[in-house]
Design a protein around this motif. Structure first.
Motif, mmCIF file in Angstrom:
data_model
loop_
_atom_site.group_PDB
_atom_site.id
_atom_site.type_symbol
_atom_site.label_atom_id
_atom_site.label_comp_id
_atom_site.label_asym_id
_atom_site.label_seq_id
_atom_site.Cartn_x
_atom_site.Cartn_y
_atom_site.Cartn_z
ATOM 1 N N ALA A 49 0.816 -1.218 0.000
ATOM 2 C CA ALA A 49 0.000 0.000 0.000
ATOM 3 C C ALA A 49 0.848 1.266 0.000
ATOM 4 O O ALA A 49 0.437 2.281 -0.551
ATOM 5 N N THR A 50 2.018 1.201 0.596
ATOM 6 C CA THR A 50 2.871 2.393 0.669
ATOM 7 C C THR A 50 4.078 2.307 -0.267
ATOM 8 O O THR A 50 5.042 3.045 -0.115
ATOM 9 N N SER A 51 4.004 1.428 -1.236
ATOM 10 C CA SER A 51 5.142 1.191 -2.136
ATOM 11 C C SER A 51 5.329 2.285 -3.178
ATOM 12 O O SER A 51 6.398 2.398 -3.763
ATOM 13 N N GLY A 52 4.277 3.050 -3.444
ATOM 14 C CA GLY A 52 4.355 4.055 -4.497
ATOM 15 C C GLY A 52 3.953 3.522 -5.864
ATOM 16 O O GLY A 52 3.871 4.283 -6.827
ATOM 17 N N MET A 53 3.709 2.213 -5.968
ATOM 18 C CA MET A 53 3.263 1.644 -7.236
ATOM 19 C C MET A 53 1.847 2.132 -7.538
ATOM 20 O O MET A 53 1.069 2.420 -6.625
ATOM 21 N N THR A 54 1.516 2.203 -8.809
ATOM 22 C CA THR A 54 0.193 2.644 -9.241
ATOM 23 C C THR A 54 -0.804 1.499 -9.142
ATOM 24 O O THR A 54 -0.544 0.401 -9.636
ATOM 25 N N THR A 55 -1.944 1.752 -8.503
ATOM 26 C CA THR A 55 -3.022 0.761 -8.441
ATOM 27 C C THR A 55 -3.750 0.782 -9.780
ATOM 28 O O THR A 55 -4.249 1.814 -10.204
ATOM 29 N N VAL A 56 -3.795 -0.381 -10.438
ATOM 30 C CA VAL A 56 -4.432 -0.458 -11.754
ATOM 31 C C VAL A 56 -5.754 -1.217 -11.731
ATOM 32 O O VAL A 56 -6.513 -1.172 -12.696
ATOM 33 N N ASP A 57 -6.028 -1.920 -10.635
ATOM 34 C CA ASP A 57 -7.298 -2.637 -10.495
ATOM 35 C C ASP A 57 -7.547 -2.792 -9.002
ATOM 36 O O ASP A 57 -6.625 -3.099 -8.243
ATOM 37 N N VAL A 58 -8.776 -2.566 -8.573
ATOM 38 C CA VAL A 58 -9.111 -2.686 -7.153
ATOM 39 C C VAL A 58 -10.525 -3.243 -7.014
ATOM 40 O O VAL A 58 -11.396 -2.962 -7.837
ATOM 41 N N GLY A 59 -10.713 -4.062 -6.005
ATOM 42 C CA GLY A 59 -12.038 -4.611 -5.736
ATOM 43 C C GLY A 59 -12.291 -4.667 -4.241
ATOM 44 O O GLY A 59 -11.358 -4.827 -3.447
ATOM 45 N N TYR A 60 -13.555 -4.518 -3.859
ATOM 46 C CA TYR A 60 -13.983 -4.554 -2.461
ATOM 47 C C TYR A 60 -15.157 -5.510 -2.321
ATOM 48 O O TYR A 60 -16.009 -5.577 -3.194
ATOM 49 N N ALA A 61 -15.205 -6.186 -1.189
ATOM 50 C CA ALA A 61 -16.365 -7.020 -0.872
ATOM 51 C C ALA A 61 -16.486 -7.119 0.636
ATOM 52 O O ALA A 61 -15.479 -7.154 1.353
ATOM 53 N N GLN A 62 -17.713 -7.135 1.113
ATOM 54 C CA GLN A 62 -17.949 -7.243 2.555
ATOM 55 C C GLN A 62 -18.317 -8.677 2.895
ATOM 56 O O GLN A 62 -19.204 -9.277 2.284
ATOM 57 N N GLY A 63 -17.622 -9.222 3.884
ATOM 58 C CA GLY A 63 -17.870 -10.590 4.317
ATOM 59 C C GLY A 63 -19.043 -10.695 5.266
ATOM 60 O O GLY A 63 -19.542 -9.695 5.789
ATOM 61 N N LYS A 64 -19.478 -11.911 5.509
ATOM 62 C CA LYS A 64 -20.580 -12.155 6.443
ATOM 63 C C LYS A 64 -20.216 -11.711 7.858
ATOM 64 O O LYS A 64 -21.097 -11.433 8.663
ATOM 65 N N ASN A 65 -18.911 -11.627 8.138
ATOM 66 C CA ASN A 65 -18.440 -11.197 9.449
ATOM 67 C C ASN A 65 -18.478 -9.670 9.605
ATOM 68 O O ASN A 65 -18.117 -9.142 10.643
ATOM 69 N N GLY A 66 -18.889 -8.959 8.546
ATOM 70 C CA GLY A 66 -18.981 -7.502 8.589
ATOM 71 C C GLY A 66 -17.726 -6.778 8.139
ATOM 72 O O GLY A 66 -17.760 -5.581 7.881
ATOM 73 N N TRP A 67 -16.606 -7.487 8.044
ATOM 74 C CA TRP A 67 -15.352 -6.886 7.617
ATOM 75 C C TRP A 67 -15.325 -6.683 6.112
ATOM 76 O O TRP A 67 -15.943 -7.440 5.363
ATOM 77 N N TRP A 68 -14.596 -5.660 5.681
ATOM 78 C CA TRP A 68 -14.394 -5.400 4.261
ATOM 79 C C TRP A 68 -13.079 -6.023 3.814
ATOM 80 O O TRP A 68 -12.083 -5.974 4.543
ATOM 81 N N TYR A 69 -13.079 -6.587 2.628
ATOM 82 C CA TYR A 69 -11.899 -7.176 2.017
ATOM 83 C C TYR A 69 -11.565 -6.384 0.763
ATOM 84 O O TYR A 69 -12.466 -5.991 0.039
ATOM 85 N N CYS A 70 -10.285 -6.179 0.546
ATOM 86 C CA CYS A 70 -9.853 -5.400 -0.613
ATOM 87 C C CYS A 70 -8.706 -6.122 -1.299
ATOM 88 O O CYS A 70 -7.818 -6.679 -0.648
ATOM 89 N N CYS A 71 -8.735 -6.101 -2.608
ATOM 90 C CA CYS A 71 -7.628 -6.583 -3.433
ATOM 91 C C CYS A 71 -7.199 -5.447 -4.340
ATOM 92 O O CYS A 71 -8.038 -4.841 -5.019
ATOM 93 N N ARG A 72 -5.908 -5.144 -4.325
ATOM 94 C CA ARG A 72 -5.325 -4.113 -5.193
ATOM 95 C C ARG A 72 -4.277 -4.765 -6.081
ATOM 96 O O ARG A 72 -3.453 -5.554 -5.610
ATOM 97 N N ARG A 73 -4.306 -4.417 -7.342
ATOM 98 C CA ARG A 73 -3.281 -4.864 -8.267
ATOM 99 C C ARG A 73 -2.525 -3.654 -8.768
ATOM 100 O O ARG A 73 -3.107 -2.608 -9.015
ATOM 101 N N TYR A 74 -1.219 -3.810 -8.861
ATOM 102 C CA TYR A 74 -0.326 -2.689 -9.140
ATOM 103 C C TYR A 74 0.476 -2.907 -10.417
ATOM 104 O O TYR A 74 0.629 -4.007 -10.895
ATOM 105 N N ARG A 75 1.037 -1.771 -10.881
ATOM 106 C CA ARG A 75 2.075 -1.855 -11.920
ATOM 107 C C ARG A 75 3.146 -0.851 -11.607
ATOM 108 O O ARG A 75 2.991 0.063 -10.840
#
Length: 75
Positions: A49-75
């Protein structure tokens, strides 16, 4: 709902459904995954997250436990 590892959203969906943060393949570049109480918290806890790489794709989803999950892809 997509559970394909071809997109960051698909990986976020997989993490939310399984309740686990992890890498599920399908990406040849750098990928960061995180979890938090909000979308912003999940985004900011992703690997590289703090690498300075550019995020080129991101997704979010909320689990049954109430927490949010995120996936970021960089270049």
């Amino acid at each position: 709902m997509s559970y394909s590892t071809a997109t960051a959203q698909g990986v976020a969906n997989i993490m939310a459904a399984s309740g686990q943060v992890g890498h599920w393949g399908g990406n040849t570049g750098y990928e960061g995954c995180g979890m938090g109480a909000t979308q912003t918290a999940a985004y900011n806890t992703c690997c590289y997250a703090t690498s300075g790489m550019t995020t080129v794709d991101v997704g979010y989803a909320q689990g049954k436990n109430g927490w949010w999950y995120c996936c970021r892809r960089y270049r």
